[in-house]
Design a protein around this motif. Sequence first.
Motif, PDB file in Angstrom:
ATOM      1  N   ILE A 191      -0.062  12.413  -2.669  1.00 21.92           N
ATOM      2  CA  ILE A 191      -0.759  11.969  -3.877  1.00 21.92           C
ATOM      3  C   ILE A 191      -0.097  10.734  -4.454  1.00 21.92           C
ATOM      4  O   ILE A 191      -0.756   9.821  -4.974  1.00 21.92           O
ATOM      5  CB  ILE A 191      -0.753  13.087  -4.948  1.00 21.92           C
ATOM      6  N   LYS A 192       1.216  10.673  -4.332  1.00 23.24           N
ATOM      7  CA  LYS A 192       1.986   9.591  -4.945  1.00 23.24           C
ATOM      8  C   LYS A 192       3.237   9.361  -4.122  1.00 23.24           C
ATOM      9  O   LYS A 192       3.794  10.289  -3.555  1.00 23.24           O
ATOM     10  CB  LYS A 192       2.348   9.978  -6.397  1.00 23.24           C
TER      11      LYS A 192
ATOM     12  N   TYR B 255      12.132  10.304  -0.137  1.00 24.99           N
ATOM     13  CA  TYR B 255      11.285   9.565  -1.080  1.00 24.99           C
ATOM     14  C   TYR B 255      11.097  10.430  -2.324  1.00 24.99           C
ATOM     15  O   TYR B 255      10.119  11.192  -2.438  1.00 24.99           O
ATOM     16  CB  TYR B 255       9.945   9.216  -0.429  1.00 24.99           C
ATOM     17  N   PRO B 256      12.028  10.341  -3.280  1.00 25.17           N
ATOM     18  CA  PRO B 256      12.047  11.260  -4.432  1.00 25.17           C
ATOM     19  C   PRO B 256      10.848  11.124  -5.368  1.00 25.17           C
ATOM     20  O   PRO B 256      10.651  11.995  -6.222  1.00 25.17           O
ATOM     21  CB  PRO B 256      13.352  10.895  -5.145  1.00 25.17           C
ATOM     22  N   ASN B 257      10.053  10.092  -5.232  1.00 26.82           N
ATOM     23  CA  ASN B 257       8.858   9.946  -6.070  1.00 26.82           C
ATOM     24  C   ASN B 257       7.603  10.509  -5.404  1.00 26.82           C
ATOM     25  O   ASN B 257       6.512  10.457  -5.979  1.00 26.82           O
ATOM     26  CB  ASN B 257       8.632   8.482  -6.428  1.00 26.82           C
TER      27      ASN B 257
ATOM     28  N   SER C  18      11.953  26.388  -2.366  1.00 28.07           N
ATOM     29  CA  SER C  18      13.214  27.098  -2.124  1.00 28.07           C
ATOM     30  C   SER C  18      14.261  26.220  -1.447  1.00 28.07           C
ATOM     31  O   SER C  18      15.456  26.522  -1.497  1.00 28.07           O
ATOM     32  CB  SER C  18      12.958  28.347  -1.265  1.00 28.07           C
ATOM     33  N   GLN C  19      13.819  25.142  -0.826  1.00 29.41           N
ATOM     34  CA  GLN C  19      14.742  24.235  -0.145  1.00 29.41           C
ATOM     35  C   GLN C  19      15.214  23.089  -1.040  1.00 29.41           C
ATOM     36  O   GLN C  19      15.860  22.150  -0.565  1.00 29.41           O
ATOM     37  CB  GLN C  19      14.076  23.664   1.112  1.00 29.41           C
ATOM     38  N   GLY C  20      14.894  23.167  -2.357  1.00 29.29           N
ATOM     39  CA  GLY C  20      15.444  22.204  -3.305  1.00 29.29           C
ATOM     40  C   GLY C  20      14.466  21.174  -3.821  1.00 29.29           C
ATOM     41  O   GLY C  20      14.862  20.248  -4.540  1.00 29.29           O
ATOM     42  N   ILE C  21      13.206  21.283  -3.476  1.00 27.88           N
ATOM     43  CA  ILE C  21      12.199  20.341  -3.969  1.00 27.88           C
ATOM     44  C   ILE C  21      11.648  20.855  -5.293  1.00 27.88           C
ATOM     45  O   ILE C  21      11.222  22.020  -5.394  1.00 27.88           O
ATOM     46  CB  ILE C  21      11.058  20.165  -2.949  1.00 27.88           C
ATOM     47  N   ASN C  22      11.636  19.996  -6.328  1.00 23.03           N
ATOM     48  CA  ASN C  22      11.151  20.377  -7.651  1.00 23.03           C
ATOM     49  C   ASN C  22       9.673  20.772  -7.579  1.00 23.03           C
ATOM     50  O   ASN C  22       8.863  20.102  -6.935  1.00 23.03           O
ATOM     51  CB  ASN C  22      11.336  19.204  -8.621  1.00 23.03           C
ATOM     52  N   SER C  23       9.337  21.851  -8.251  1.00 21.62           N
ATOM     53  CA  SER C  23       7.969  22.390  -8.178  1.00 21.62           C
ATOM     54  C   SER C  23       6.916  21.421  -8.696  1.00 21.62           C
ATOM     55  O   SER C  23       5.755  21.454  -8.263  1.00 21.62           O
ATOM     56  CB  SER C  23       7.881  23.708  -8.964  1.00 21.62           C
ATOM     57  N   ASN C  24       7.308  20.530  -9.645  1.00 23.25           N
ATOM     58  CA  ASN C  24       6.305  19.600 -10.182  1.00 23.25           C
ATOM     59  C   ASN C  24       5.936  18.497  -9.193  1.00 23.25           C
ATOM     60  O   ASN C  24       5.064  17.682  -9.486  1.00 23.25           O
ATOM     61  CB  ASN C  24       6.763  19.013 -11.516  1.00 23.25           C
ATOM     62  N   ARG C  25       6.613  18.464  -8.036  1.00 21.62           N
ATOM     63  CA  ARG C  25       6.266  17.474  -7.003  1.00 21.62           C
ATOM     64  C   ARG C  25       5.224  18.014  -6.029  1.00 21.62           C
ATOM     65  O   ARG C  25       4.828  17.312  -5.101  1.00 21.62           O
ATOM     66  CB  ARG C  25       7.525  17.025  -6.256  1.00 21.62           C
ATOM     67  N   ILE C  26       4.829  19.280  -6.226  1.00 21.26           N
ATOM     68  CA  ILE C  26       3.728  19.840  -5.435  1.00 21.26           C
ATOM     69  C   ILE C  26       2.596  20.112  -6.414  1.00 21.26           C
ATOM     70  O   ILE C  26       2.618  21.076  -7.194  1.00 21.26           O
ATOM     71  CB  ILE C  26       4.163  21.122  -4.704  1.00 21.26           C
TER      72      ILE C  26
ATOM     73  N   LYS D 166       0.868  -1.186   0.000  1.00 27.99           N
ATOM     74  CA  LYS D 166       0.000   0.000   0.000  1.00 27.99           C
ATOM     75  C   LYS D 166       0.896   1.224   0.000  1.00 27.99           C
ATOM     76  O   LYS D 166       1.892   1.282   0.731  1.00 27.99           O
ATOM     77  CB  LYS D 166      -0.928   0.017   1.217  1.00 27.99           C
ATOM     78  N   SER D 167       0.553   2.186  -0.815  1.00 27.32           N
ATOM     79  CA  SER D 167       1.337   3.414  -0.906  1.00 27.32           C
ATOM     80  C   SER D 167       1.465   4.064   0.464  1.00 27.32           C
ATOM     81  O   SER D 167       0.481   4.210   1.196  1.00 27.32           O
ATOM     82  CB  SER D 167       0.665   4.386  -1.880  1.00 27.32           C
ATOM     83  N   GLY D 168       2.696   4.456   0.797  1.00 28.57           N
ATOM     84  CA  GLY D 168       2.952   5.100   2.077  1.00 28.57           C
ATOM     85  C   GLY D 168       3.289   4.142   3.189  1.00 28.57           C
ATOM     86  O   GLY D 168       3.640   4.570   4.292  1.00 28.57           O
ATOM     87  N   TYR D 169       3.179   2.848   2.917  1.00 27.37           N
ATOM     88  CA  TYR D 169       3.443   1.832   3.936  1.00 27.37           C
ATOM     89  C   TYR D 169       4.606   0.943   3.505  1.00 27.37           C
ATOM     90  O   TYR D 169       4.815   0.706   2.305  1.00 27.37           O
ATOM     91  CB  TYR D 169       2.205   0.955   4.170  1.00 27.37           C
ATOM     92  N   ALA D 170       5.340   0.444   4.483  1.00 27.34           N
ATOM     93  CA  ALA D 170       6.403  -0.510   4.192  1.00 27.34           C
ATOM     94  C   ALA D 170       5.768  -1.817   3.721  1.00 27.34           C
ATOM     95  O   ALA D 170       4.782  -2.281   4.313  1.00 27.34           O
ATOM     96  CB  ALA D 170       7.254  -0.763   5.431  1.00 27.34           C
ATOM     97  N   PRO D 171       6.279  -2.413   2.645  1.00 27.94           N
ATOM     98  CA  PRO D 171       5.703  -3.691   2.174  1.00 27.94           C
ATOM     99  C   PRO D 171       5.884  -4.779   3.224  1.00 27.94           C
ATOM    100  O   PRO D 171       6.829  -4.753   4.010  1.00 27.94           O
ATOM    101  CB  PRO D 171       6.495  -3.985   0.899  1.00 27.94           C
ATOM    102  N   LYS D 172       4.966  -5.728   3.225  1.00 28.00           N
ATOM    103  CA  LYS D 172       5.007  -6.815   4.213  1.00 28.00           C
ATOM    104  C   LYS D 172       4.893  -8.143   3.492  1.00 28.00           C
ATOM    105  O   LYS D 172       4.054  -8.322   2.607  1.00 28.00           O
ATOM    106  CB  LYS D 172       3.846  -6.655   5.202  1.00 28.00           C
ATOM    107  N   GLU D 173       5.758  -9.066   3.872  1.00 24.80           N
ATOM    108  CA  GLU D 173       5.694 -10.423   3.329  1.00 24.80           C
ATOM    109  C   GLU D 173       5.598 -11.393   4.482  1.00 24.80           C
ATOM    110  O   GLU D 173       6.269 -11.225   5.509  1.00 24.80           O
ATOM    111  CB  GLU D 173       6.935 -10.731   2.486  1.00 24.80           C
ATOM    112  N   LYS D 174       4.770 -12.421   4.324  1.00 22.34           N
ATOM    113  CA  LYS D 174       4.590 -13.394   5.408  1.00 22.34           C
ATOM    114  C   LYS D 174       4.466 -14.802   4.839  1.00 22.34           C
ATOM    115  O   LYS D 174       3.624 -15.050   3.969  1.00 22.34           O
ATOM    116  CB  LYS D 174       3.339 -13.074   6.225  1.00 22.34           C
TER     117      LYS D 174
END
Length: 675
Positions: free
Chosen positions: A673-674, A591-593, A628-636, A518-526
Amino acid sequence: MKKIITILILGAVSLSFAQSATKKADRLFEKMWYKDAAVLYELEAKKFDNKNNKFLKKEGKAEYLNLLKRAGDAYFFNTDMQNAYRWYDKLISNFYSEVDSEYIFRYAHTLEGIGKYRDAKRWMKEFAKRTEKKDDRSENLNQRKITIEDVLDIEEGFTLKNVSVNTKYSDFGPMYYKDQLVYSSAVDSSNFHTRIYHWNEQPFLNMYLGELDEIESDLKLISDFSKKLNTRYHEATLAFSPDETKVYFTRNNYDGDLHRDHKGTNHLKLYSAELLRDEDSLLTWQHIKELPFNSEDYSVGHPAVSEDGKHLYFVSDMPGSIGATDIFVVDILDSDNHRIQDSTQQYNGYSKPRNLGEKINTAGREMFPYITNNALYFASDGHLGLGGLDVYESRKIDSNFSKPINLGAPLNSELDDFGFIINEEKNKGFVCSNRLSGKGDDDIYSFVRLPTSEIACNQSIRGHISNTITGERLANVKMSLYDEAGTPLETTTTNLNGAYKFNNVLNCATKFNITALKSGYAPKEKPVLTLDEEGETIVALGLETLSNLIVEEAGILKIKIGIIYFDLDKSFVRNDASIELNKVVLLMMQYPNMVIKIESHTDSRNTEDYNLKLSDRRAKSTRDYIISQGINSNRIKSAIGYGESQLINQCKSDVECSESEHQLNRRSEFIIIKM
C-alpha cells in the motif's frame, strides 16, 4: 578544389574502333592527368556523336556510355563544372536508367556549379530516391527538412576579401603560426625549370610564410616556410602543437624516392617535425617523421590539432571510411605514459584512429578539418550545400558534435570552398575557394564573421517508462525535468501505456536531467542532450523494483514469495510456510515505511461459506505471524480472506480441473500500500 586526397579510380574504358587513343586517355586519367585525358576523351566522344542512333543503341552503346562518364569525370575531378555538365548532361539524357546513382549525384553538383539550383534540387531528390537507406547522403539531399532554397536564404554572416598573396596557381591551406600565417601554394619558385603537376598543369605545392595585416585583413608573402620541410613534390596543409614547437604536415609519399602502391598511385602521408636549435643555434624544423598510421595503400592528410594539444584530426580514405574521404581523430599521448583509459589500440604515441561517425562523415568527401574549443569546421560535398565543397560548422558539446550547419553564402559558393580557419575571439579568419571571381585557381580569402540573429531551434522531450525485467510499461511514474544546473522545470506522470511528454519548449543541443520516481521502484536519473535539430528527443527509461521480491501485476505492487501451505482444514502457520513469510518480514524491516495488506484465497472445492471463513482465518494467522516477528501491527492495513470469490482461472465448482490448476487459486497475496 583539385582533389588532394586520392580519388577512387573508375574502371578502364576500351573502345573497339579507337582502342589506342582511348587507352592512352585511360592511362592519363589513372595518373590523374585530367586535363590531358579530357582532351582525348572529348575527341573520341565526338566521333560517336557523328554516328547514327542505330549504332549507339547496339554495338556502340557501352563504349559511348563509358566515354561520357570519363569525359565528365575528367572535368569534374578538375572542378571544371561547366565542361563536366556538358558531358554528364549527355550521359543522363541518353542513359538515365542505366547510370549508377553516383553520376546522378555528380550531375546535381555540376548543376549547382553553374548556378542551376532549381534543376540541381530536382536531381538531388532523384539521387535521394534512388539511394534511400543505401547511402547516408540521401537523407541530407532529400530536402524534406531543409532545401536548397533554405541554404540560399541563410543570412549573410561573413565579409570576404581576396588576399594579396594569391597567384594564378593554387593557393590554399592557411594556418596560424605565431603572428603570421603559413599557407600552401603552387607558385613556381624554381630558378631552373617548372615542375608541372599534370593533374591540373600546375607546379607542385610548397609551404610559404605570410605576413598578416590585421588592419587591411590582408596577407603578404614573406618567404618559404621551411627549406627542410619543402621538397620537389607536394607539401600542403599543416597544423601546430599549442606551443608551436611541433608541426604536422601533409606530403606525398616521398623520402627521396616517390613511392606508389600496387596500382601505381602515390598516396599522401602525414609527417611531423620538431622545432630545435641546430649546430649554429638557429631554430629549424628537425626530426621529420612519418606518423605511424600512414600507409602505402591509402592517403592520410590535412591535419588539425585541438587547442589543448590532446587530439589530432585528419582526413583519410583508410579502411573503415564511410565515404570517399572521412575525418578521423587520434589521441596524442604523453610520451611518458602511453596507456589509454579505454584500452584502445595504440602505437608510437598515438591512439588508434577513430572515425568521427555518420553525423559528420558521409558517403561523399569530408575534408580540411579545423577544430576550436567550441566547434569543428570542415568542408564537405555530402551534406546539402551550394555546390562542390561547402564549409560546415558542427558545435562541440563535450566529446560530441552537433549536426553540421552550412555557413551559407558568401562564405560558400557554387564551386569549392574549404580550408576554413578562425580566431573566434576576433571573429576573423581565412577560407579558400576556387570561385570564378578569384585571381586564379584556388585562392585564399580573409573574412570577418558578422553578428547574426539567432535562429530558434526548438526541441521537446518525450518517451516511455518500462519495467527493466518484464518489459511491462509502467503507469503513474512521476517524471521530472531539470536544467543542467538542477533547476526544476516541469513534472508530469506516465499514462496507462507508460508514455510521458514534457510540455516545455526546450533549446536544441542543450543538456537537461530527467528523473523517474515510482513507489516500489529504485529512482532513476538520466542526463539528456536534446537533438541538434528541430523536433523531439525521445528518452526511454527502464526501472527496477527495489527488491526482486517486489513485482507489479496489473498496476498493483506485490511481495512475491513462494506458496504458503496450510494443513487440511487448518489455519496455523507451518514451519515451511514460516520460511517464506520470513522473507516478507525481512523486506518490511529493510523498508520501515512499507505498509501492506494481506489477502488469502482458496480453490472452489467445498462450499463458498466454508472457503470464505477458512481463507479469512488463514489471512489473520499469517498477519499474526508477521507481527510476532517484530513488525508493528499498524503496518498491516488489513488481513482478509476472499475464499473462492477471486479465482484466477476457470476452475469453478462445476468445472473439472487438475490439482495443479486448483493450486493456482490457493494463494496468499501481500499487496504493498505504501513504501
